[in-house]
Design an enzyme around this catalytic site. Structure first.
Site, PDB file in Angstrom:
ATOM      1  CG  ASP A 125      -2.087  -0.887   1.119  1.00 19.08           C
ATOM      2  OD1 ASP A 125      -2.930  -0.892   2.020  1.00 19.08           O
ATOM      3  OD2 ASP A 125      -2.173  -1.608   0.096  1.00 19.08           O
ATOM      4  CG  ASP A 175      -1.906   4.097   3.016  1.00 18.62           C
ATOM      5  OD1 ASP A 175      -3.112   4.286   2.828  1.00 18.62           O
ATOM      6  OD2 ASP A 175      -1.429   2.970   3.243  1.00 18.62           O
ATOM      7  CG  MET A 189      -2.405   3.728   6.588  1.00 16.93           C
ATOM      8  SD  MET A 189      -4.135   3.264   6.645  1.00 16.93           S
ATOM      9  CE  MET A 189      -4.003   1.512   6.630  1.00 16.93           C
ATOM     10  CG  HIS A 196      -5.852   7.397   3.942  1.00 12.34           C
ATOM     11  ND1 HIS A 196      -7.026   6.786   3.538  1.00 12.34           N
ATOM     12  CD2 HIS A 196      -5.004   6.392   4.264  1.00 12.34           C
ATOM     13  CE1 HIS A 196      -6.881   5.471   3.616  1.00 12.34           C
ATOM     14  NE2 HIS A 196      -5.684   5.218   4.070  1.00 12.34           N
ATOM     15  CD  GLU A 226      -8.157  -5.503  -1.380  1.00 16.17           C
ATOM     16  OE1 GLU A 226      -9.327  -5.107  -1.302  1.00 16.17           O
ATOM     17  OE2 GLU A 226      -7.272  -5.122  -0.592  1.00 16.17           O
ATOM     18  CG  ASP A 227      -7.609  -7.214   2.771  1.00 13.55           C
ATOM     19  OD1 ASP A 227      -7.255  -6.485   3.710  1.00 13.55           O
ATOM     20  OD2 ASP A 227      -8.801  -7.340   2.427  1.00 13.55           O
ATOM     21  NE  ARG A 283     -12.575   3.539   2.689  1.00 17.61           N
ATOM     22  CZ  ARG A 283     -13.483   2.883   3.415  1.00 17.61           C
ATOM     23  NH1 ARG A 283     -14.723   2.797   2.991  1.00 17.61           N
ATOM     24  NH2 ARG A 283     -13.153   2.336   4.546  1.00 17.61           N
ATOM     25  CD1 TRP A 343     -11.087   0.760   1.567  1.00 16.88           C
ATOM     26  CD2 TRP A 343     -12.562  -0.658   2.488  1.00 16.88           C
ATOM     27  NE1 TRP A 343     -10.572   0.378   2.784  1.00 16.88           N
ATOM     28  CE2 TRP A 343     -11.459  -0.491   3.377  1.00 16.88           C
ATOM     29  CE3 TRP A 343     -13.605  -1.518   2.868  1.00 16.88           C
ATOM     30  CZ2 TRP A 343     -11.373  -1.140   4.607  1.00 16.88           C
ATOM     31  CZ3 TRP A 343     -13.532  -2.174   4.089  1.00 16.88           C
ATOM     32  CH2 TRP A 343     -12.427  -1.981   4.939  1.00 16.88           C
TER      33      TRP A 343
END
Ligand code: UD2
Ligand code: MN
Length: 278
Positions: free
Chosen positions: A122, A124, A219, A222, A191-192, A224, A188
């Protein structure tokens, strides 16, 4: 340069790191395939960093400033691939990562420099300790979940069955075995978790560093992203069918289009049309 262990992740410091890396590399004209190599040793492993990306320039600068010296101190040979979604359709992280894998795989093979490890990272996520080795074990069935202690989750040690999000490292054989990430997750989430299922149903397992001081990540705060909406019902339905779909949905049926490739002095920028939800 020796490993230093714990690293600060304040934004000012990250900004300074980025400026230093630009200073050091900004002048390199990189026409085509290029690997960053340590000067004083012959590294065993070649590492591809694959970053799914859209409209996070500031985070990317912080990450480039962190990863370049970090990987150099680890004596890695590496390249950073930023896989950017074109247009303003719904974000699809899985398709970007699969496209990035194929791109890095094919480019490195063309130049007889196949990567040993693929780190799906990722943009971030800032590693807080350079003893967190970005080095997979060729031939192993252990997939490395490198981000196992994240500030967002109050550095709770992630354990069994939890997410494999953030930063996940595979050998090519392992990634091929899972058939890559699902292409089906538009927006969002999911997928993980889907990848977690793929890892297990394919006889692989997750490895996390037992010393949670080493696998700490910050992280960057931030909101969404507007074009990355969360539709809970769809995500839950998809994850439920993760194991049935794993064999037919992923690398084997990926249909994205690479629109442009730019080899810059710090990373490769690959612009991708991921298609539209159907
Ligand atoms: C969590 C997971 C992340 C992913 C996500 C669900 C951790 C530490 N992170 O992160 O891996 O599973 O949930 O999808 O568990 N991105 C862009 N532009 C966008 C949207 C996303 O570049 O407009 C990329 C970027 O690399 C970002 C990543 O996709 O870091 C994940 O998106 P996120 O950071 O919004 O998700 P987050 O923080 O909830
Ligand atoms: Mn995030």
């Amino acid at each position: 340069m020796p490993l230093v262990g714990a690293l600060k992740t304040d934004l000012e410091g990250l900004e300074v790191e980025y400026k230093a890396v630009q200073q050091e590399h900004g002048h390199i004209a990189v026409p085509s395939f290029y690997l960053f190599r340590p000067r004083y040793c012959k590294p065993e492993l070649k590492i591809a960093i694959i970053i799914p990306f859209r409209d996070r320039e500031e985070h990317l600068q912080y990450l480039l400033g962190r990863l370049h010296p970090f990987l150099k101190r680890q004596h890695a040979s590496f390249q950073i691939f930023v896989i950017e979604q074109s247009g303003n359709g719904t974000f699809n992280k899985g398709r970007l990562m699969n496209t990035g894998y194929y791109f890095a795989l094919n480019e490195s093979r063309k130049h007889n420099n196949s990567f040993d490890c693929y780190v799906f990272h990722d943009v971030d996520m800032m590693p807080e300790n350079d003893k967190n080795m970005y080095a997979c074990i060729p031939g192993s069935n252990l997939v490395d979940h490198l981000a196992c202690s994240v500030n967002k989750f109050n550095y709770h040690a992630l354990c069994c069955g939890m997410t494999v999000g953030g930063v996940l490292m595979f050998t090519p054989d392992q990634f091929d075995k899972t058939n890559g990430f699902s292409n089906r997750y538009w927006g969002w989430g999911g997928e993980d978790d889907d990848m977690n299922v793929r890892i297990r149903v394919n006889g692989l397992s997750i490895r996390r560093n037992s010393d949670h001081n080493i696998c700490r990540y910050t992280m960057i705060e931030h909101k969404r992203d507007s074009l990355n909406p969360y539709v809970e019902e769809t995500v839950n339905d998809r994850v439920k069918t993760a194991s049935d779909k794993a064999g037919v949905d992923g690398l084997t049926n990926l249909n994205t289009t690479i629109l442009s490739v730019q080899w810059t002095s710090l990373f490769v920028r690959v612009l991708v049309d991921v298609g539209t939800p159907h």
